[in-house]
Design a protein around this motif. Structure first.
Motif, short mmCIF file in Angstrom:
data_model
loop_
_atom_site.label_atom_id
_atom_site.label_comp_id
_atom_site.label_asym_id
_atom_site.label_seq_id
_atom_site.Cartn_x
_atom_site.Cartn_y
_atom_site.Cartn_z
N MET A 195 -1.71 -21.70 9.40
CA MET A 195 -2.12 -20.37 8.94
C MET A 195 -1.61 -20.16 7.52
N ILE A 196 -2.24 -19.21 6.84
CA ILE A 196 -1.83 -18.92 5.47
C ILE A 196 -1.59 -17.42 5.35
N GLN A 197 -0.45 -17.06 4.79
CA GLN A 197 -0.23 -15.65 4.44
C GLN A 197 -0.66 -15.47 2.99
N VAL A 198 -1.60 -14.55 2.77
CA VAL A 198 -2.12 -14.35 1.42
C VAL A 198 -1.34 -13.20 0.79
N GLU A 199 -0.54 -13.53 -0.23
CA GLU A 199 0.37 -12.57 -0.89
C GLU A 199 1.50 -12.20 0.08
N ASN A 200 2.37 -11.32 -0.36
CA ASN A 200 3.48 -10.91 0.50
C ASN A 200 3.73 -9.41 0.34
N GLU A 201 3.63 -8.69 1.44
CA GLU A 201 3.85 -7.23 1.44
C GLU A 201 3.25 -6.61 0.18
N SER A 202 1.92 -6.66 0.15
CA SER A 202 1.21 -6.17 -1.05
C SER A 202 1.23 -4.65 -1.12
N GLY A 203 0.71 -4.16 -2.25
CA GLY A 203 0.76 -2.74 -2.55
C GLY A 203 1.65 -2.59 -3.78
N SER A 204 1.82 -1.35 -4.24
CA SER A 204 2.63 -1.22 -5.45
C SER A 204 3.84 -0.33 -5.25
N VAL A 205 4.96 -0.83 -5.75
CA VAL A 205 6.20 -0.04 -5.77
C VAL A 205 6.31 0.57 -7.16
N GLY A 206 6.43 1.89 -7.21
CA GLY A 206 6.61 2.54 -8.52
C GLY A 206 5.50 3.51 -8.88
N SER A 207 4.39 3.43 -8.20
CA SER A 207 3.31 4.38 -8.47
C SER A 207 2.39 4.43 -7.26
N ILE A 208 1.82 5.59 -7.04
CA ILE A 208 0.92 5.69 -5.88
C ILE A 208 -0.35 4.86 -6.11
N ARG A 209 -0.74 4.75 -7.41
CA ARG A 209 -1.91 3.91 -7.72
C ARG A 209 -1.87 3.52 -9.18
N ASP A 210 -2.82 2.70 -9.55
CA ASP A 210 -2.96 2.27 -10.92
C ASP A 210 -3.69 3.37 -11.72
N TYR A 211 -3.10 3.76 -12.87
CA TYR A 211 -3.74 4.78 -13.72
C TYR A 211 -4.26 4.15 -15.02
N SER A 212 -4.47 2.83 -15.02
CA SER A 212 -5.02 2.20 -16.24
C SER A 212 -6.42 2.77 -16.50
N ALA A 213 -6.92 2.54 -17.71
CA ALA A 213 -8.23 3.09 -18.06
C ALA A 213 -9.31 2.56 -17.11
N THR A 214 -9.24 1.26 -16.79
CA THR A 214 -10.24 0.68 -15.87
C THR A 214 -10.15 1.36 -14.51
N ALA A 215 -8.92 1.55 -14.06
CA ALA A 215 -8.73 2.16 -12.75
C ALA A 215 -9.26 3.59 -12.76
N GLN A 216 -8.93 4.33 -13.83
CA GLN A 216 -9.38 5.72 -13.93
C GLN A 216 -10.89 5.84 -13.81
N GLN A 217 -11.56 4.90 -14.48
CA GLN A 217 -13.03 4.93 -14.46
C GLN A 217 -13.55 4.74 -13.03
N SER A 218 -12.98 3.77 -12.33
CA SER A 218 -13.42 3.55 -10.94
C SER A 218 -13.05 4.75 -10.07
N PHE A 219 -11.84 5.30 -10.31
CA PHE A 219 -11.38 6.41 -9.48
C PHE A 219 -12.31 7.62 -9.63
N ASN A 220 -12.85 7.81 -10.83
CA ASN A 220 -13.72 8.97 -11.05
C ASN A 220 -15.16 8.72 -10.60
N SER A 221 -15.45 7.48 -10.22
CA SER A 221 -16.81 7.17 -9.75
C SER A 221 -16.88 7.37 -8.24
N GLU A 222 -18.08 7.09 -7.72
CA GLU A 222 -18.24 7.18 -6.26
C GLU A 222 -17.53 6.02 -5.57
#
Ligand code: DGJ
Length: 565
Positions: A195-222
């Motif tokens: 079996m393979i574990q893909v990544e380890n305990e993913s998610g982000s520590v330090g922010s609820i989400r990514d606020y980069s410009a790319t992320a903002q654009q997706s967040f404001n879309s459908e």
């Protein structure tokens, strides 16, 4: 001359066979032979070499997959009686220079696991490790313009890679694909890696989400159409679709989608079962100085924690299992977590727990809910380090730590247990405060489990000071059972059905023994004190009991009639 021609022909045939074999994607192995998951009713099995496989696992320390640390790890693993080792593969070591791969540590793991007759689960420490990016290679860490970081709402760059970056995803996919290609080449015919574990305990520590410009654009879309349709919600912006949970739901989708793509690319090379381990959201009472578990603070936001399971299932179909790590001694919470992750679309698998005394009981809870595997973490750490991190692990010196005690008992019969579990024939009972006596219901009989010794007639069983009682009962026939456990006695009575009113059961025979190489080997027939008040399983026992019961009438009707007034 004739002989030579035959040899020439033979050689040509051989060469052709080798050519055909090498051109097959999995040398010498059909797709069915590759370790895979199977489902029967609500039970799953990890099938390895054609048989259900119950993983009695242990995970080595984060920095243990190195030539210098592995010798110590094998010693610890042997003492644990495991059949599988979970070991990390470090992106920074595997691809120290962009597009230059070094699989020496992977080869070492595979070869040494084979030498120790163990199966192997590789843990891909890639973009994520405990909600951060600490294992990405230097060439990525030092170039945040090309490999962007997650940005907080206040613009701070985190030590988390942005899950919304195509460059990050491509880089991880590329490395993971190379890894899976290599694993297939060295192990496609042997299946040491299961079996393979893909990544380890993913998610982000330090922010609820990514606020980069790319992320903002997706967040404001459908929200993506596949997510809307999987969750049966109308297409709308993230804020409208998820309200107060929009930020974390967005993080969950971007993280799951990224990891799903990495897994999909790896499976195209070699489709081993793939899972993601989970840093779960612990409830308020388990948190220090906090009034609520906030995403990105107490757990990595957007990981496959309890509330994000549906989003993950929709966004990462190539991930077969979401597998919770469990680091609390709250057994009610453990049962809740087992119930949450045991779904029609998700097998139960516990890839990490503390290596402490109370976790012996958790193995039985996991087994009872059909787990495909269970694996304490950090088994090769020095004893003092284990004791400091988890005082519970400093157990009575005369007694093995419970995970080892469990695995020593189960290792010889693990194939049979995996089979019974898949067939839904196995149940477990685990001691809890105030539940020193418990009943497991089977079709025709009940198994009554009493925890702790000594047990005296007419009194409730004493239980054990550290709640160590645990038992397993598997049904082999209508009135035949395989029983094993610790600090418990097990007796049987007829199920209270109307037809049972004029019936009773008695023991025909109780054999103590063990399955060896697939065959039951009786070491002695138990009777007298060893069966009259139930089958007794003290701690340290390494034997099981196969018990055959039968029914007979409760009353002789003739005599009864004569005696009746
Ligand atoms: C959970 C992680 O998944 C492991 O790699 C390790 O860091 C442990 N926590 C440490 O307790």
């Amino acid at each position: 001359m004739v002989v030579l021609e035959v040899n020439v022909l033979k050689n040509a045939a051989c060469a052709l066979l080798i050519l055909i074999t090498l051109s097959l994607p999995y040398p010498f192995a059909s797709a069915q032979d590759i370790p895979h998951l199977e489902k029967k009713g609500d039970r799953f099995a990890l099938v390895v070499d054609g048989k259900p496989f119950l993983m009695l696992g242990a995970q080595i320390g984060n920095s243990s997959s190195w030539p210098v640390s592995l010798p110590n790890a094998w010693v610890a693993l042997e003492a644990m009686h495991v059949n599988t080792v979970e070991a990390p593969v470090y992106w920074e070591q595997v691809e120290p220079v962009h597009n230059t791969f070094d699989f020496t540590n992977v080869d070492l793991l595979v070869n040494q696991a084979r030498a120790h007759h163990l199966r192997l689960v590789l843990l891909w420490f890639g973009t994520w490790k405990n909600g951060q990016n600490h294992y990405v290679p230097e060439w990525m860490k030092s170039d945040p313009k090309i490999y962007p970081r997650e940005i907080t709402a206040y613009g701070k760059l985190l030590d988390v890679m942005s899950p919304n970056s195509a460059a990050n995803l491509e880089a991880d996919k590329h490395a993971f694909t190379a890894l899976m290609h290599h694993v297939r080449e060295i192990d496609g015919a042997r299946h040491t890696v299961i079996m393979i574990q893909v990544e380890n305990e993913s998610g982000s520590v330090g922010s609820i989400r990514d606020y980069s410009a790319t992320a903002q654009q997706s967040f404001n879309s459908e929200i993506p159409a596949d997510l809307a349709s999987a969750l049966h919600i109308r297409p709308a912006t993230w804020a409208k679709a998820f309200g107060a949970d929009a930020d974390e739901s967005f993080a969950a989708y971007s993280t799951a989608h990224y990891i799903g793509e990495v897994a999909k690319a790896g499976k195209a090379e070699y489709p081993l079962p793939m899972y993601c381990n989970v840093w779960i959201a612990y409830p308020v009472h388990a948190l220090e100085n906090r009034d609520r578990p906030s995403p990105g603070q107490e757990y990595p936001s957007g990981g496959p924690q309890q509330a994000n399971i549906s989003i993950w299932k929709a966004a990462a179909p190539s991930i077969d299992v979401l597998a919770p790590d469990f680091y609390s001694d709250d057994s009610a919470l453990f049962r809740e977590i087992l119930a949450t992750y045991h779904r029609a679309d998700n097998p139960v698998f516990i890839p990490e727990t503390h290596f402490g005394a109370s976790f012996g009981r958790y193995f039985f809870y996991a087994l009872g809910s059909g787990a495909i595997g269970f694996s304490p973490f950090g088994v090769d750490r020095p004893v003092t380090a284990v004791a400091t991190a988890n005082p519970e692990a400093a157990v009575d010196e005369n007694r093995q730590p419970n995970p080892a005690e469990n695995f020593a008992l189960f290792a010889p019969m693990v194939d049979e247990i995996a089979q019974f579990n898949l067939q839904g024939k196995l149940q477990t009972a685990v001691e809890e405060k105030g539940s020193e006596r418990q009943t497991l219901h089977f079709d025709e009989a009940d198994a009554i489990i009493s925890f702790g010794f000594p047990q005296s007639d007419g009194n409730v069983p004493p239980g054990t000071p550290q709640l160590q009682g645990r038992a397993m009962v598997a049904q082999l026939g209508p009135l035949e059972f395989l029983v094993a456990g610790f600090d418990a006695s097990v007796s049987f009575s007829l199920s209270p059905t109307p037809s049972a009113r004029n019936e009773q059961i008695e023991i025909l025979r109780a054999d103590e023994g063990m399955y060896i190489g697939g065959n039951w080997q009786m070491s002695r027939i138990l009777n007298g004190d060893e069966t009259d008040r139930g089958l007794n399983f003290h701690h340290g026992t390494q034997q099981a009991v196969r018990i055959r019961l039968h029914k007979l009438p409760l009353y002789d009707q003739e005599v009864r009639k004569l005696r009746q007034p």
